[in-house]
Design a protein around this motif. Structure first.
Motif, short mmCIF file in Angstrom:
data_model
loop_
_atom_site.label_atom_id
_atom_site.label_comp_id
_atom_site.label_asym_id
_atom_site.label_seq_id
_atom_site.Cartn_x
_atom_site.Cartn_y
_atom_site.Cartn_z
N ARG A 195 0.89 -0.87 0.42
CA ARG A 195 0.17 0.30 0.14
C ARG A 195 0.93 1.08 0.24
N THR A 196 1.46 1.05 0.80
CA THR A 196 3.26 2.40 0.81
C THR A 196 3.45 2.10 -0.06
N PHE A 197 4.42 1.69 -0.87
CA PHE A 197 5.51 1.16 -1.32
C PHE A 197 4.53 0.75 -3.38
N GLY A 198 4.39 0.40 -3.54
CA GLY A 198 4.02 -0.83 -4.41
C GLY A 198 4.36 -1.96 -4.38
N ALA A 199 4.52 -2.12 -5.50
CA ALA A 199 4.26 -3.70 -5.79
C ALA A 199 5.37 -4.35 -6.21
N LEU A 200 6.04 -2.65 -6.63
CA LEU A 200 7.82 -3.24 -7.59
C LEU A 200 8.83 -3.44 -6.31
N THR A 201 8.49 -2.31 -5.02
CA THR A 201 9.87 -2.01 -3.67
C THR A 201 9.57 -3.02 -2.92
N PHE A 202 8.08 -4.54 -3.06
CA PHE A 202 7.57 -5.43 -2.40
C PHE A 202 8.44 -6.19 -2.81
N ALA A 203 8.44 -6.53 -4.37
CA ALA A 203 9.26 -7.60 -4.62
C ALA A 203 10.83 -7.93 -5.07
N THR A 204 11.31 -6.61 -4.83
CA THR A 204 12.53 -6.62 -4.42
C THR A 204 12.75 -7.06 -3.18
N ILE A 205 11.82 -6.77 -1.89
CA ILE A 205 12.13 -6.85 -0.47
C ILE A 205 12.03 -8.87 -0.26
N MET A 206 11.45 -9.00 -1.31
CA MET A 206 10.91 -9.68 -0.92
C MET A 206 11.54 -10.97 -2.21
N THR A 207 12.88 -10.47 -2.30
CA THR A 207 13.93 -11.37 -3.36
C THR A 207 14.79 -11.42 -2.35
N THR A 208 14.94 -10.51 -1.98
CA THR A 208 15.96 -10.64 -0.71
C THR A 208 15.31 -11.31 0.32
N ARG A 209 14.09 -11.07 0.21
CA ARG A 209 13.88 -12.10 1.94
C ARG A 209 14.27 -14.18 1.85
N GLN A 210 14.27 -14.42 -0.14
CA GLN A 210 14.09 -15.35 -0.76
C GLN A 210 15.37 -15.83 -0.78
N LEU A 211 16.80 -14.63 -0.72
CA LEU A 211 18.42 -15.63 -0.78
C LEU A 211 18.45 -15.64 0.57
N VAL A 212 17.94 -14.69 1.64
CA VAL A 212 18.12 -14.50 3.73
C VAL A 212 17.91 -16.04 3.10
N SER A 213 16.83 -16.18 3.30
CA SER A 213 15.84 -17.81 3.86
C SER A 213 16.79 -19.23 2.99
N MET A 271 19.92 -19.35 1.93
CA MET A 271 21.24 -19.08 3.05
C MET A 271 21.28 -20.28 4.58
N LEU A 272 19.98 -19.31 4.53
CA LEU A 272 19.66 -19.88 6.09
C LEU A 272 19.41 -21.35 6.53
N SER A 273 18.58 -21.76 5.35
CA SER A 273 17.75 -23.18 5.59
C SER A 273 19.52 -23.80 5.36
N CYS A 274 20.45 -23.45 4.12
CA CYS A 274 20.90 -24.61 3.58
C CYS A 274 21.73 -24.77 4.77
N ALA A 275 22.36 -23.73 5.49
CA ALA A 275 23.08 -23.62 7.08
C ALA A 275 22.49 -24.26 8.03
N TRP A 276 21.69 -23.90 8.58
CA TRP A 276 20.63 -24.51 9.75
C TRP A 276 19.82 -26.26 9.28
N PHE A 277 19.31 -26.08 7.80
CA PHE A 277 19.23 -28.16 7.67
C PHE A 277 20.49 -28.36 6.83
N ALA A 278 21.26 -28.26 6.97
CA ALA A 278 22.48 -28.69 6.16
C ALA A 278 22.21 -29.41 5.00
N HIS A 279 21.57 -28.66 3.52
CA HIS A 279 21.10 -29.05 2.06
C HIS A 279 22.45 -28.64 1.96
N PRO A 280 23.25 -29.62 1.00
CA PRO A 280 24.67 -29.17 0.34
C PRO A 280 23.70 -28.39 -1.42
#
Length: 345
Positions: free
Chosen positions: A270-288, A290-299
């Motif tokens: 509502r505040t920034f629009g779908a484009l900014t939201f998509a960029t934030i979500m892309t970053t969140r997916q990348l972090v997720s 990396m965290l999953s590979c480290a936490w659950f040992a996914h090679p």
């Protein structure tokens, strides 16, 4: 007049900065936590008997009933209108497709790893473009289609060239991966329709955030509870979380962060629009991932790293190439409380 316009523009940018920090922090914390929890619940056994949780629709029901209660409380506390802004059946359409989307997401984790699922979600731009053309009569440029192709290529490389066989509690081998990939395709199709239909719905009605979330999630509560009863899974799911207190805690925390994330998502779009939201979500997916590979040992294989670079590189390129709309020096950009919003990912 020029000085006044410059002052208004500066205040608006500063206000946007604080709002941006709030939105990014909220989405990152809630959705990264959500990703770790959903993988733990669906893929890690509970108790000494190593029993796996199998009731995906129960997770959907818990998430939605928590969100419904919080949104109803927000409406009552703020004394805002409870009457629906759109016909109920339109909320139900969003609820049905959202339930199918979320259920496929949980079910897919039984057969593919979280990094594979998360990267596959990046391909949602393709069904969004298809549904946008059909429902909204939108037109996309050539570079949009090219970037969509690159994302699809990267996802395909990531899925087809794993570092080793995925250890799934529900099956192994290519057949197992194929079923997981099929569930993700269904997920992408329904998710693309949901977001596009919401876009069309919210542009046609004046909806307040909590009001919209309340009616969509209330419909989802009724539908998911009905599904659990018809499948005969309500009692077994309750008995499972009763036997395993750590599972009860995980489900409760999952529902909490899922609820909070929906409010952050609605606020961000509502505040920034779908484009900014998509960029934030892309970053969140990348972090997720990396965290999953480290936490659950996914090679990850070298090919998977290459595929991930293609996907995230394409998504970030799409965000940076998008030209920001020209703004006039007026205090108009700050949207009102009744602005169009989208939520329920």
């Amino acid at each position: 007049m020029a000085g006044l316009a410059s002052s208004v523009s500066g205040d608006w940018r500063e206000n946007k900065l604080y709002k941006g920090i709030f939105a990014v922090s909220g989405i990152m914390v809630t959705l990264v936590t959500y990703g770790v929890l959903q993988e733990k619940i669906m893929r890690v056994p509970y108790g000494v008997d190593k029993e796996y949780f199998k009731y995906s629709l129960f997770l959907v029901f818990c998430n939605r009933i928590t969100t419904t209660a919080v949104s109803a409380g927000s409406l009552l506390a703020s004394k805002k209108k409870l009457t629906p802004a759109a016909p109920i059946y339109k909320y139900c359409v969003v609820s049905v497709t959202n339930i199918l989307t979320t259920t496929c997401q949980y079910e897919a984790l039984k057969y593919v790893s979280f990094p594979v699922q998360t990267l596959a979600k990046c391909a949602k731009m393709i069904p969004v473009m298809i549904w946008g053309t059909i429902i909204m009569q939108k037109r996309y440029l050539g570079h949009d289609y090219f970037l969509a192709f690159l994302v699809t290529l990267g996802c395909s490389i990531f899925i087809l060239y794993p570092a080793g066989p995925d250890i799934s509690p529900y099956g192994r081998g290519r057949e197992n991966t194929s079923w997981g990939a099929f569930l993700m395709i269904v997920y992408l199709g329904f998710d693309g329709f949901t977001s596009t239909f919401q876009d069309k719905l919210f542009k046609g009605y004046d909806m307040e955030i909590h009001n919209q979330i309340f009616y969509v999630t209330f419909c989802s509560c009724v539908l998911s509870l009905t599904g659990l009863i018809l499948q005969g899974n309500l009692v077994p799911a309750v008995e499972f979380v009763y036997r395993h207190n750590d599972c009860f805690f995980d489900v409760a925390l999952l529902s909490t962060v899922a609820t909070l994330s929906q409010f952050f998502i609605s606020y961000t779009i509502r505040t920034f629009g779908a484009l900014t939201f998509a960029t934030i979500m892309t970053t969140r997916q990348l972090v997720s991932i990396m965290l999953s590979c480290a936490w659950f040992a996914h090679p990850l294989s070298l090919e998977q790293w290459f595929g991930a670079v293609i996907v995230f590189g394409s998504l970030y390129t799409k965000s940076f190439l998008k030209k920001a709309p020209q703004k006039t020096p007026s205090p108009e950009p700050v949207q009102s409380e009744g602005s169009n919003v989208k939520s329920i990912p």
